[in-house]
Motif scaffolding. Structure first.
Motif, PDB file in Angstrom:
ATOM      1  N   THR A 107     112.366  36.995  29.508  1.00 38.38           N
ATOM      2  CA  THR A 107     113.291  35.902  29.800  1.00 38.38           C
ATOM      3  C   THR A 107     114.702  36.313  29.396  1.00 38.38           C
ATOM      4  O   THR A 107     115.677  35.939  30.057  1.00 38.38           O
ATOM      5  CB  THR A 107     112.891  34.610  29.069  1.00 38.38           C
ATOM      6  OG1 THR A 107     112.805  34.868  27.665  1.00 38.38           O
ATOM      7  CG2 THR A 107     111.563  34.072  29.577  1.00 38.38           C
ATOM      8  N   ASP A 108     114.819  37.103  28.331  1.00 36.06           N
ATOM      9  CA  ASP A 108     116.107  37.556  27.828  1.00 36.06           C
ATOM     10  C   ASP A 108     116.870  38.342  28.894  1.00 36.06           C
ATOM     11  O   ASP A 108     118.042  38.063  29.168  1.00 36.06           O
ATOM     12  CB  ASP A 108     115.865  38.420  26.579  1.00 36.06           C
ATOM     13  CG  ASP A 108     117.139  38.736  25.810  1.00 36.06           C
ATOM     14  OD1 ASP A 108     118.093  37.938  25.860  1.00 36.06           O
ATOM     15  OD2 ASP A 108     117.166  39.792  25.147  1.00 36.06           O
ATOM     16  N   VAL A 109     116.209  39.310  29.529  1.00 43.48           N
ATOM     17  CA  VAL A 109     116.910  40.140  30.516  1.00 43.48           C
ATOM     18  C   VAL A 109     117.239  39.344  31.784  1.00 43.48           C
ATOM     19  O   VAL A 109     118.283  39.559  32.397  1.00 43.48           O
ATOM     20  CB  VAL A 109     116.130  41.442  30.816  1.00 43.48           C
ATOM     21  CG1 VAL A 109     115.011  41.224  31.828  1.00 43.48           C
ATOM     22  CG2 VAL A 109     117.075  42.534  31.292  1.00 43.48           C
ATOM     23  N   ILE A 110     116.394  38.394  32.143  1.00 35.61           N
ATOM     24  CA  ILE A 110     116.694  37.546  33.311  1.00 35.61           C
ATOM     25  C   ILE A 110     117.916  36.671  33.010  1.00 35.61           C
ATOM     26  O   ILE A 110     118.817  36.542  33.843  1.00 35.61           O
ATOM     27  CB  ILE A 110     115.484  36.683  33.720  1.00 35.61           C
ATOM     28  CG1 ILE A 110     114.272  37.550  34.077  1.00 35.61           C
ATOM     29  CG2 ILE A 110     115.860  35.736  34.878  1.00 35.61           C
ATOM     30  CD1 ILE A 110     114.472  38.492  35.237  1.00 35.61           C
ATOM     31  N   ASP A 111     117.959  36.099  31.809  1.00 38.30           N
ATOM     32  CA  ASP A 111     119.106  35.272  31.428  1.00 38.30           C
ATOM     33  C   ASP A 111     120.418  36.048  31.502  1.00 38.30           C
ATOM     34  O   ASP A 111     121.403  35.568  32.059  1.00 38.30           O
ATOM     35  CB  ASP A 111     118.937  34.712  30.006  1.00 38.30           C
ATOM     36  CG  ASP A 111     117.958  33.543  29.944  1.00 38.30           C
ATOM     37  OD1 ASP A 111     117.708  32.890  30.983  1.00 38.30           O
ATOM     38  OD2 ASP A 111     117.441  33.279  28.838  1.00 38.30           O
ATOM     39  N   VAL A 112     120.442  37.264  30.933  1.00 38.19           N
ATOM     40  CA  VAL A 112     121.700  38.020  30.928  1.00 38.19           C
ATOM     41  C   VAL A 112     122.023  38.565  32.322  1.00 38.19           C
ATOM     42  O   VAL A 112     123.200  38.673  32.678  1.00 38.19           O
ATOM     43  CB  VAL A 112     121.744  39.142  29.858  1.00 38.19           C
ATOM     44  CG1 VAL A 112     121.679  38.559  28.466  1.00 38.19           C
ATOM     45  CG2 VAL A 112     120.700  40.178  30.074  1.00 38.19           C
ATOM     46  N   LEU A 113     121.012  38.888  33.112  1.00 39.66           N
ATOM     47  CA  LEU A 113     121.256  39.286  34.504  1.00 39.66           C
ATOM     48  C   LEU A 113     121.974  38.162  35.242  1.00 39.66           C
ATOM     49  O   LEU A 113     122.985  38.391  35.913  1.00 39.66           O
ATOM     50  CB  LEU A 113     119.941  39.620  35.209  1.00 39.66           C
ATOM     51  CG  LEU A 113     120.020  39.779  36.734  1.00 39.66           C
ATOM     52  CD1 LEU A 113     120.858  40.989  37.124  1.00 39.66           C
ATOM     53  CD2 LEU A 113     118.621  39.872  37.335  1.00 39.66           C
ATOM     54  N   LEU A 114     121.467  36.942  35.117  1.00 44.63           N
ATOM     55  CA  LEU A 114     122.082  35.800  35.794  1.00 44.63           C
ATOM     56  C   LEU A 114     123.494  35.541  35.266  1.00 44.63           C
ATOM     57  O   LEU A 114     124.405  35.224  36.035  1.00 44.63           O
ATOM     58  CB  LEU A 114     121.203  34.557  35.645  1.00 44.63           C
ATOM     59  CG  LEU A 114     119.842  34.642  36.343  1.00 44.63           C
ATOM     60  CD1 LEU A 114     118.995  33.417  36.017  1.00 44.63           C
ATOM     61  CD2 LEU A 114     119.989  34.840  37.833  1.00 44.63           C
ATOM     62  N   GLU A 115     123.680  35.715  33.948  1.00 44.44           N
ATOM     63  CA  GLU A 115     125.018  35.553  33.370  1.00 44.44           C
ATOM     64  C   GLU A 115     125.978  36.590  33.961  1.00 44.44           C
ATOM     65  O   GLU A 115     127.115  36.273  34.311  1.00 44.44           O
ATOM     66  CB  GLU A 115     124.932  35.701  31.845  1.00 44.44           C
ATOM     67  CG  GLU A 115     126.205  35.396  31.127  1.00 44.44           C
ATOM     68  CD  GLU A 115     126.069  35.449  29.610  1.00 44.44           C
ATOM     69  OE1 GLU A 115     127.116  35.636  28.950  1.00 44.44           O
ATOM     70  OE2 GLU A 115     124.950  35.304  29.087  1.00 44.44           O
ATOM     71  N   GLY A 116     125.504  37.822  34.101  1.00 41.07           N
ATOM     72  CA  GLY A 116     126.330  38.873  34.688  1.00 41.07           C
ATOM     73  C   GLY A 116     126.660  38.603  36.146  1.00 41.07           C
ATOM     74  O   GLY A 116     127.792  38.804  36.582  1.00 41.07           O
TER      75      GLY A 116
END
Length: 192
Positions: A107-116
């Motif tokens: 979930t962490d990498v999906i969250d930061v991907l979407l933030e990026g």
């Protein structure tokens, strides 16, 4: 990577979302787009946001004086540390960090991907673990016409132009992962 591997992030540091099943590994070795070895040639084909997945891929674009909209790096290539020049170049402007173990999506990498993807400027995401599989949700979340470029070991860079057809193909692949696929779709809902 085994659960007691020293390179594996601590389970308490991230929330597992999906795990790559063994029977899907060989299928994912088939590139999702054409392979190119020259970033300059690829740049001629890119019309829209660029998302790079991988240190060497990102390095080639930076060396061609092109900064990706989102770059995901993990300081490794083919499971080995990248050389110092590549590492220093790709992590110089790190904006976000995420934990994502090999053969998983957190979930962490999906969250930061979407933030990026939502950011106005460029975003470099340093992944603790492995960033390889993030190309898949990046394709699903990226806008139509965006380019997702990832490395194909010993061959070059795979260029995926995001379309509804490619997005559907990748969604079908992700449906076959183990874990909470519905949560992934909920996280990615609204990206189009």
């Amino acid at each position: 990577m085994s659960p007691d591997d020293p390179d594996r992030p601590d389970d308490g540091a991230y929330e597992r979302l999906l795990v790559l099943p063994d029977d899907l590994r060989s299928e994912l070795k088939t590139p999702l787009g054409p392979i190119e070895t020259d970033a300059e040639v690829l740049l001629e084909e890119i019309d829209g946001p660029l998302i790079t997945v991988g240190d060497v891929v990102t390095y080639h674009f930076l060396e061609a004086d092109y900064t990706p909209h989102v770059a995901l790096v993990d300081e490794r290539t083919k499971r080995q540390q990248v050389d110092e020049e590549i590492r220093d170049t790709v992590v110089a402007e790190t904006d976000l960090e995420a934990v994502n173990p090999p053969a998983e999506l957190s979930t962490d990498v999906i969250d930061v991907l979407l933030e990026g993807l939502d950011a106005d400027g460029s975003t470099t995401i340093l992944v603790e673990g492995e960033e390889d599989l993030v190309a898949l949700p990046a394709i699903v979340a990226a806008p139509d016409g965006a380019s997702v470029v990832y490395g194909q070991p010993d061959e070059g860079m795979v260029h995926v132009v995001v379309t509804d057809d490619v997005r559907a193909e990748v969604r079908d692949l992700l449906e076959r992962f183990e874990g909470d696929v519905e949560r992934l779709w909920a996280m990615l809902d609204g990206t189009h």
